[in-house]
Structure formats: C-alpha cells, structure tokens
Design a protein around this motif. Structure first.
Motif: not given
Length: 323
Positions: A274-300
């Motif tokens: 559970c601990e390792r799964g949560i950590f990996a999911t948080r890392q995924l979320a961090k990468r997703q947010i980085t992708w999103l911030r590279s899209m200035p045309q998005r509506y937040v």
C-alpha cells in the motif's frame, strides 16, 4: 469560472483531464447528465489502464451503474496481454469523435494519460517500429547499470524527453533510447515534426487541478486504501494465476499493479504494498500536473473545490458549446 469559445468554429469535443484522483469521472458524469437536454453526450476514455479487461479495482474503473448511465468508449476493449499505443488511441478517438458528433451528441474525452491526449491534439509522426535486437541490448544494459543510469544517458541526447520521464520509467526510457539508436534522432524531434501536420481539431481542455497538493495526496491515499479493502490484491493474484502475463507487459506496469505484482513476488506485507503503491501514484500525479502546466490553452478548474467542481466544469463547458 467562465470561458468563451475564442473561435467561430463549433467545438469538436471537450476534454476533461487532470491528475489521478482529482475527480474527473464524477465531473464528466455530471456534465454528461446536464447535456441530456442538449442532445446528450458520450465519454471517450483517455486512460491507458481502463482499456484492459479484468483490471477493475486497481484502475478505479467506473462502476457498472456509471458505465450504464452514459455510453463509454475505449474501456474494457483489450486483454492485458495486448498493448495499446498513443497512435492507436488517436486513430480510435478520431473515429469515435466523428461518429458521436454525427449522432448529434457531444464527445467528452476524459482521463489522465496525457500522451494519448497529446497524440490526438498534435498528431504523432511516423516513428520507426520496435527493433527487438536494439531493445534487448538496452534491456541488458539496464540490468547491469540500472534504469536511472540510462535515464541520465537519455538526458544527454534527448533532454526534452528525459525531463518529462521518471528515472525508473523503463518502458518509455527504453523506447526513447531505442529510437535514438536506430535513427540518430530524438523522440522529442519526432513529436516536434508531428506538430507541423497536427489535425485541425477544436477541442478545449478543461483541467481539474488542486490548489493544495496535500488535498490530492490525501485523496490518493484514501483511494488506494479503498482499493485494498475492495480486494485489489485478489485481483492481481487472479491476473498472476493466468500464467501468460508478466510484469514487463504494459498492462502490468500500470501504477499500483506494478507494485502489487512485485510485492506478491517478494513477500511484502499489505502495508508495504500500500505504501509503495501510494508513493508511485503520487509520482504519477506529479508528472501529470507537469504535463498539464505545459498546456497554457487549458481552462483550469479548482479540483479541491469540493461540490463546486462539477458546477464549474458544467459552466465552462456550456459556455464553450454555446458561443
């Protein structure tokens, strides 16, 4: 929050994206329900894990009731033994958008696999097919040096791609190095070339993003705990028991499944999985947010706005559709 259509063109589809556990499914279902008085809507999943059958708990797949409430596409379409690429998604989603619009409905693209969305919006160049020999050499070097070392090598020849990949993302690091080895060109250069021939879509992107990262971390932990309580490990045991799957398949490398498979192999207790799964999911979320911030045309839209989130998504969407 409001938004206006900056062009005179009708909207081809609306994308609802965001990091994992940000509430995309609930917001999309609420919007689809609201659109019933405007011709209706259908949901196209932008998720590299939801395409697989038998992977329900660990992917937080919409329930049977949710799937029945609104037509969904690209969910439960493949066996975990199969692979599915961004290019295949772009082709499938292109056909689905046209088909849904032809029936007078609004296509809603919903999910968090940003490479899929990028492939649809910007197109993908004709990259070389997989080279088994080169791939094996890269895998052997990774076994000797470790994937972080190969990630460092990738940063020297393709810094743009390396910057968006985690040092342990073996599948994507390996593919990027394979392309460099076989063509002498970086993966990012292929993506840049594709932009010149990008499809002429008008697909506004509504992005659910938290203002407080701690809120998202708490949601991720709560959801993983719920998955464990619902029998996630039993689901992974059934997949392992098939005998034809292995941890190197794209399906089994999905976040959560990878950690659970490894934990079962190495005898971790449930708390450690559970601990390792949560950590990996948080890392995924961090990468997703980085992708999103590279899209200035998005509506937040503020994901941690609680009950207001779905209302904000509806407001943005209706303004875009009506202008």
């Amino acid at each position: 929050m409001t938004a206006r259509n900056p062009t005179d063109r009708p909207v081809d589809a609306i994308a609802i994206v965001g990091p994992t556990a940000s509430g995309k499914t609930a917001a999309a279902l609420a919007l689809a329900e609201a659109l019933q008085t405007h011709g209706g809507a259908e949901i196209i999943s932008i998720d590299s894990a939801l395409v697989y059958r038998g992977m329900d708990i660990g992917t937080a797949k919409p329930s049977r009731e949710e799937l029945a409430a609104v037509p969904h596409h690209l969910i439960n379409t493949l066996d975990p033994l199969q692979s599915y690429s961004a290019a295949e998604f772009a082709k499938d989603a292109t056909w689905l958008i046209s088909d849904i619009r032809a029936r007078g409905k609004t296509p809603l693209l919903v999910g968090g696999t940003m490479l899929y969305l990028k492939a649809l919006l910007e197109g993908l160049n004709d990259m070389p097919a997989a080279n088994t020999e080169v791939r094996q050499v890269i895998a052997q070097r990774a076994a000797q040096l470790g994937w972080p070392a190969l990630h460092a090598e990738l940063a020297l020849v393709d810094p743009a791609t390396a910057a968006r990949l985690a040092p342990a993302d073996s599948q994507r690091i390996g593919r990027a190095l394979e392309i460099w080895t076989t063509t002498g060109r970086s993966l990012s250069s292929f993506h840049q070339s594709a932009k010149a021939s990008a499809p002429d879509w008008h697909i506004p992107v509504i992005s659910l993003e938290p203002t407080d990262r701690r809120w998202l971390h708490a949601r991720i932990a709560q959801r993983f705990d719920q998955m464990m309580a619902q029998g996630f490990l039993d689901e992974v045991k059934l997949l392992k028991a098939r005998g034809d799957l292995n941890p190197d398949l794209p399906a089994m490398r999905c976040v959560g499944y990878r950690q659970a498979w490894q934990g079962l192999d190495e005898g971790w207790n449930e708390a450690e999985i559970c601990e390792r799964g949560i950590f990996a999911t948080r890392q995924l979320a961090k990468r997703q947010i980085t992708w999103l911030r590279s899209m200035p045309q998005r509506y937040v839209v503020q994901a941690d706005g609680q009950q207001l989130t779905a209302t904000c998504v509806q407001t943005v969407a209706f303004n875009l559709l009506q202008d």
